[in-house]
Design a protein around this motif. Sequence first.
Motif, PDB file in Angstrom:
ATOM      1  N   ALA A   1       0.754  -1.230  -0.034  1.00  0.00           N
ATOM      2  CA  ALA A   1      -0.132  -0.016  -0.021  1.00  0.00           C
ATOM      3  C   ALA A   1       0.930   1.351   0.003  1.00  0.00           C
ATOM      4  O   ALA A   1       0.442   2.224  -0.840  1.00  0.00           O
ATOM      5  N   GLY A   2       2.032   1.303   0.928  1.00  0.00           N
ATOM      6  CA  GLY A   2       2.655   2.701   0.837  1.00  0.00           C
ATOM      7  C   GLY A   2       3.191   2.809  -0.455  1.00  0.00           C
ATOM      8  O   GLY A   2       3.222   4.118  -0.822  1.00  0.00           O
ATOM      9  N   ARG A   3       4.003   1.918  -0.841  1.00  0.00           N
ATOM     10  CA  ARG A   3       4.760   2.153  -2.108  1.00  0.00           C
ATOM     11  C   ARG A   3       3.782   2.461  -3.399  1.00  0.00           C
ATOM     12  O   ARG A   3       4.128   3.344  -3.974  1.00  0.00           O
ATOM     13  N   ALA A   4       2.698   1.851  -3.428  1.00  0.00           N
ATOM     14  CA  ALA A   4       1.775   2.173  -4.447  1.00  0.00           C
ATOM     15  C   ALA A   4       1.083   3.532  -4.494  1.00  0.00           C
ATOM     16  O   ALA A   4       0.978   4.146  -5.335  1.00  0.00           O
ATOM     17  N   ALA A   5       0.901   4.067  -3.114  1.00  0.00           N
ATOM     18  CA  ALA A   5       0.604   5.417  -2.985  1.00  0.00           C
ATOM     19  C   ALA A   5       1.602   6.450  -3.423  1.00  0.00           C
ATOM     20  O   ALA A   5       1.211   7.472  -4.087  1.00  0.00           O
TER      21      ALA A   5
END
Length: 342
Positions: free
Chosen positions: A259-263
């Motif tokens: 999630a963090g990297r996708a954001a």
Amino acid sequence: MSPTSTFWKRDRVRPSPKPEDLGDGVWSVPVPIPGSPLGYTLVYALESAKGLTLIDAGWNHPDAWAALHGGMSALGLDVADVQGVVVTHYHADHAGLAARVRDASGAWIAMHHADAEVVRLLHDRVREGVGRTFASIRQAGAEAGEEEPRPADHIDPPAIPDRELSDGDLVDLPGRKLRAVWTPGHTPGHLCLHLEDGDRIFTGDHVLPRITPHIGLYPYDLPDVDPLGDFLASLERVATIEAGEVLPAHQYRFSGGVAGRAAEIAAHHEDRLVEITGLLSDRPATLWELAGAMKWRTAWEAMSPISRQMATGEAAAHLRSLERRGGARRFGLEAPISFVLT
């Protein structure tokens, strides 16, 4: 966020890692990509009751084959024991060696049906003798003589797959649960693969730890597609998958979920959309002009012809998303492709 390159948002290339046992019947083998700043593709091997399954295979080159064969041997594995190769997408650094693995072991090759369709088209073009053309850059608004055709290095198309996967399918790994997650954008049929019995997700080129994949539109006015919109939607989808460890095809694996990297990746593309919006006005600007005015890691004037074409493809993908959002409008239907602010 810093500007993207014409193919990747570049980062310093790390030294190639060594083959590694990741535990729970999963291994990682780095396979070099000759002449590429990416350095290597991380090929993963998974154990099952039927034998080994590879996720990607690497570039079709003698050095890459030696690295794959030798790396597996160093881990106590044998290419001859491979029962299948799941290709995350059809690009040469992922699918190139799949045919050689199949020849050595009798393995099947699988990919998403949308990329399988692209591969069949590539084979048809080879049979028909269709070469590369520079007509598309003229359509984008480049002046005659601005980009001279150059002979392209010949790259054989990837092997036509034996099996085709759809979103949600389980890969043929008896005793394990490896689920296909369709993540279009970088290619029409890009796949991530969720190892549900191992708290891991293999993300191919879709989510990488420090670089972003090229998202382009080819031909530049191809109708009824929105690769960037597809990519952003795919990022939202994988962000909801609960998997503690992320195993990408380049650079290095990381923990903490997707999630963090996708954001971060999504925010980068939103910044690019804002940048392109700022270049638009009520005066029609050609796609070529807009691409040339964007910020790139390498100055537009210093880019090679192929890099300019890829930059223009990336600009086209962002403009298509702006059109879909109502922020830009194509001006006229004839060449050159031009846009105005709405």
